[in-house]
Write a protein that holds these residues in place. Sequence first.
Motif, PDB file in Angstrom:
ATOM      1  N   UNK A 126       0.633  -1.230  -0.015  1.00 12.29           N
ATOM      2  CA  UNK A 126      -0.044   0.194  -0.139  1.00 12.29           C
ATOM      3  C   UNK A 126       0.901   1.203   0.041  1.00 12.29           C
ATOM      4  N   UNK A 127       1.626   1.299   0.799  1.00 14.06           N
ATOM      5  CA  UNK A 127       2.496   2.539   1.127  1.00 14.06           C
ATOM      6  C   UNK A 127       3.973   2.537   1.204  1.00 14.06           C
ATOM      7  N   UNK A 128       4.746   3.453   0.595  1.00 10.65           N
ATOM      8  CA  UNK A 128       6.083   3.395   0.865  1.00 10.65           C
ATOM      9  C   UNK A 128       6.360   4.822   1.152  1.00 10.65           C
ATOM     10  N   UNK A 129       7.136   4.985   2.361  1.00 13.04           N
ATOM     11  CA  UNK A 129       7.518   6.330   2.610  1.00 13.04           C
ATOM     12  C   UNK A 129       9.047   6.514   2.947  1.00 13.04           C
ATOM     13  N   UNK A 130       9.422   7.942   3.441  1.00 13.84           N
ATOM     14  CA  UNK A 130      10.674   8.229   3.541  1.00 13.84           C
ATOM     15  C   UNK A 130      10.939   9.396   3.924  1.00 13.84           C
ATOM     16  N   UNK A 131      12.117   9.875   3.990  1.00 11.90           N
ATOM     17  CA  UNK A 131      12.330  11.401   4.099  1.00 11.90           C
ATOM     18  C   UNK A 131      12.327  11.730   2.820  1.00 11.90           C
ATOM     19  N   UNK A 132      12.121  13.251   2.568  1.00 14.44           N
ATOM     20  CA  UNK A 132      12.113  13.815   1.113  1.00 14.44           C
ATOM     21  C   UNK A 132      13.264  13.588   0.265  1.00 14.44           C
ATOM     22  N   UNK A 133      14.474  13.446   0.865  1.00 15.72           N
ATOM     23  CA  UNK A 133      15.380  13.334   0.172  1.00 15.72           C
ATOM     24  C   UNK A 133      15.776  11.928  -0.604  1.00 15.72           C
ATOM     25  N   UNK A 134      14.922  11.117  -0.187  1.00 16.13           N
ATOM     26  CA  UNK A 134      14.984   9.742  -0.578  1.00 16.13           C
ATOM     27  C   UNK A 134      13.931   9.773  -1.855  1.00 16.13           C
ATOM     28  N   UNK A 135      13.228  10.560  -2.149  1.00 15.36           N
ATOM     29  CA  UNK A 135      12.488  10.572  -3.489  1.00 15.36           C
ATOM     30  C   UNK A 135      13.296  10.237  -4.641  1.00 15.36           C
ATOM     31  N   UNK A 136      14.173  11.000  -4.891  1.00 15.38           N
ATOM     32  CA  UNK A 136      15.145  10.741  -5.902  1.00 15.38           C
ATOM     33  C   UNK A 136      16.710  11.043  -5.437  1.00 15.38           C
ATOM     34  N   UNK A 137      17.359   9.948  -5.743  1.00 13.04           N
ATOM     35  CA  UNK A 137      17.175   9.002  -6.635  1.00 13.04           C
ATOM     36  C   UNK A 137      16.733   7.763  -5.913  1.00 13.04           C
ATOM     37  N   UNK A 138      16.634   7.714  -4.594  1.00 13.98           N
ATOM     38  CA  UNK A 138      16.677   6.132  -4.152  1.00 13.98           C
ATOM     39  C   UNK A 138      15.228   5.563  -4.255  1.00 13.98           C
ATOM     40  N   UNK A 139      14.321   6.326  -4.006  1.00 11.80           N
ATOM     41  CA  UNK A 139      12.790   5.629  -4.236  1.00 11.80           C
ATOM     42  C   UNK A 139      12.682   5.582  -5.878  1.00 11.80           C
ATOM     43  N   UNK A 140      12.899   6.538  -6.438  1.00  6.40           N
ATOM     44  CA  UNK A 140      12.979   6.367  -7.909  1.00  6.40           C
ATOM     45  C   UNK A 140      13.545   5.083  -8.677  1.00  6.40           C
ATOM     46  N   UNK A 141      14.576   4.854  -8.190  1.00  6.25           N
ATOM     47  CA  UNK A 141      15.558   3.780  -8.355  1.00  6.25           C
ATOM     48  C   UNK A 141      14.868   2.506  -7.833  1.00  6.25           C
ATOM     49  N   UNK A 142      14.392   2.341  -6.766  1.00  6.54           N
ATOM     50  CA  UNK A 142      13.817   1.163  -6.263  1.00  6.54           C
ATOM     51  C   UNK A 142      12.633   0.766  -7.371  1.00  6.54           C
ATOM     52  N   UNK A 143      11.875   1.917  -7.530  1.00  5.03           N
ATOM     53  CA  UNK A 143      10.828   1.851  -8.417  1.00  5.03           C
ATOM     54  C   UNK A 143      10.980   1.254  -9.745  1.00  5.03           C
ATOM     55  N   UNK A 144      12.049   2.059 -10.336  1.00  6.75           N
ATOM     56  CA  UNK A 144      12.527   1.450 -11.447  1.00  6.75           C
ATOM     57  C   UNK A 144      12.809   0.013 -11.812  1.00  6.75           C
ATOM     58  N   UNK A 145      13.467  -0.566 -10.536  1.00  5.84           N
ATOM     59  CA  UNK A 145      13.676  -1.980 -10.418  1.00  5.84           C
ATOM     60  C   UNK A 145      12.578  -2.718 -10.548  1.00  5.84           C
ATOM     61  N   UNK A 146      11.758  -2.505  -9.555  1.00  4.21           N
ATOM     62  CA  UNK A 146      10.338  -3.117  -9.670  1.00  4.21           C
ATOM     63  C   UNK A 146       9.733  -3.374 -10.919  1.00  4.21           C
ATOM     64  N   UNK A 147       9.666  -1.990 -11.721  1.00 11.56           N
ATOM     65  CA  UNK A 147       8.819  -2.142 -13.095  1.00 11.56           C
ATOM     66  C   UNK A 147       9.816  -3.053 -13.809  1.00 11.56           C
TER      67      UNK A 147
END
Length: 463
Positions: free
Chosen positions: A221-242
Motif C-alpha cells: 500500500x504505502x512506501x515512505x521516507x524522508x524527502x531526500x529519498x524521493x530521488x534517486x533512492x525511491x525512483x531507483x527502487x521503483x525502476x527496478x520493480x517495474x
Amino acid sequence: MIRLYDTAHAEIRALGLREPGHLSMYVCGPTVYDLPHLGHGRYTLVWDVARRWFSFRGLEVRFVSNITDIDDNIIKRAQRDGLSEPEVAATYEAEWWRAMDLLGVARPSETPHATQWVGEMVDLITSFLDSDTGYVTSDGVYFDVSRVPDYGLLAGQPLESLRAGARIEASDEKRSPLDFALWKFAKEGEPSWPAPFGAGRPGWHTECVVMSLGLLGDGFDLHTGGFDLKFPHHENERAQAIAAGRDFAHHWDHSGWVMVGLEKMSKSLGNFTSLTHLLETTDARAYRLLVIRSHYRSPIDVTTATIADAERSLERLDALARRFELPALAGEVIEVASSHALGPKGRALVAKIGAMLDEDLDTPSAVAALFEAVSLTNQLADQGEDEIAWDLAVGINVLFAALGLTLLGSTDHVDEESSQLVRARDEARAAKDWARADELRGQLMALGWVVEDSASGTLIRRG
RNA sequence: GGCGGCGUGGCCGAGUGGUUAGGCAGGGGCCUGCAAAGCCCCGUACUCCGGUUCGAAUCCGGACGCCGCCUCCA
C-alpha cells in the motif's frame, strides 16, 4: 476514509488498501554507521505518528522498516575505527533502537537487515543482466534507467531533464550518468558475497526494493521516507520493480527535512546534530510535540529555542493530566480507538480531530484543536462541570496517545521525608499558620519539588 | 541550467477569498493567605508592487529574499 499526499501523483488522494482493513507500509530505515541525528528523529516520528493514527482508526498495520547493515559508509567507518563491518553495524543499530525507544517510536512489525537478503538481491540482479536492463562494468553492475519509460515520476522530471542536470561525473563505462549501481565488486579487504557476475555487495537501491517486495509482496500500500529519498533512492527502487515486472507501492509519501540554522542538515554540509544528544538533555516528548505541531511535509527548524518552547507547552498538557489524574497512555502500546470507552464529549472530540488527521495527517490543526479543548476542559472544571470536563480530558488524553504523545500527571515517587513535610504543611495551612506553611514549602522546594496547592491539599511534583 | 517549495504579529507555527488558528513569551485582571495551576482580557500580523473581486494573507502577474532536489543523505 484516510487521504494522504501521494508523491507519484503530486496530490492528496485516498489511501487505497490492497486488502480491506489491512495496511502494508514500508519506511526506509537507517544505514547504521553513526549515531542517529535529528533528521532521523523527524522522519521516524512522522511515520510513527502516521502508523499510530492508522492503527487508532482500526487498520491492521504491517509496518516494515529495514536496517541497512552493509554499505560504503559502514565499510569506511569500520576501516577508520579498526572494527569489522558487522561490529560497526551492531554498535550503531543498538544506538538506533536506544534512541527510538527514548523517542517513543514503536518498533516496526518487521525489521529486515540487508545482509540477510543478499541471495534475493543477486537473483534480481541476475534477471536484469539476462534482460540487458543491467550491465557489467569494471567496478560493478549497473542499471540502465532508459529501460524504464516513466523514469523520473517521483522526481517530477522526465529522464532528459534529470540527465541535463546530472552533476555526477560521466563515466566512460556507464551508458548514462543516471545509471546506478546494483552491485559493487569487492575491493581488497572489503566484505563480499559470492555472485555469478562477481563477488561484491549490493547497491543501496537494490536492498530496499528486494526487502519491501520480499516481505510485503506485490502492490503493497504505502512506501515512505524522508524527502531526500524521493530521488534517486525511491525512483531507483521503483525502476527496478517495474523492470522486474513487479507491481510496486501504490502510494508514496515523503516527510520534510530538518533545518539547522537555515540549512538542511545533510551529510555533505556536515551540520549534523545528534539525536542521541538531544534525548540526553531534554524530554523526548518535546521533540514529538515539535514535530506534530507543524505539517509533516514542511521543513522544521530545530533549535534550543524551539525545543524549549515545546517543553513549556508540554507542561500545560501535563498540568491537565495532574488535574484529572489521567493515566499515562501510549509508549510501546499503540492505542486503538475501539479500546477506549469515551463519553459523548470525548467521542465528539475524536470525531472532530479524526477528520483533521484523516485528511493528509493534519497534525497542526489537530494539536491546535486539542489545546483549545484543554482550555475548554479547564474552564468547565472551574465552573464545576466536573463530569463533562472529565469526559473531555479523557478524550484529550486518548487522542494525544493516538499520536504517540504521553501526558504525564504526578507519577513521581514521594519519599517518606517529603510526605511528612507535606502533611505538616497541610496541618499548618489548616491552622492558618502561614509562616510555618511557607517555611515547609521552602523545605520541599529545597528538596527539588514544585509545590502546588489544590482542593485536596499540597501537591508536589518534580519540575 | 532543469524541477519544486517558502516568505504570517516578539518567537515558533496553521490558514479552504469574507467570521478567533494554536503554542511559547509579554502586559492587565480574577481566583488564591502568598505562590503554583487554572480562568478572563490585550497584540489588530500577513516581503514588496501591480491586477482580478463588493471583498485577498488566501487567486493572477511581476520584483526581491530564502530553501530543497537534480551526488551520499531521513
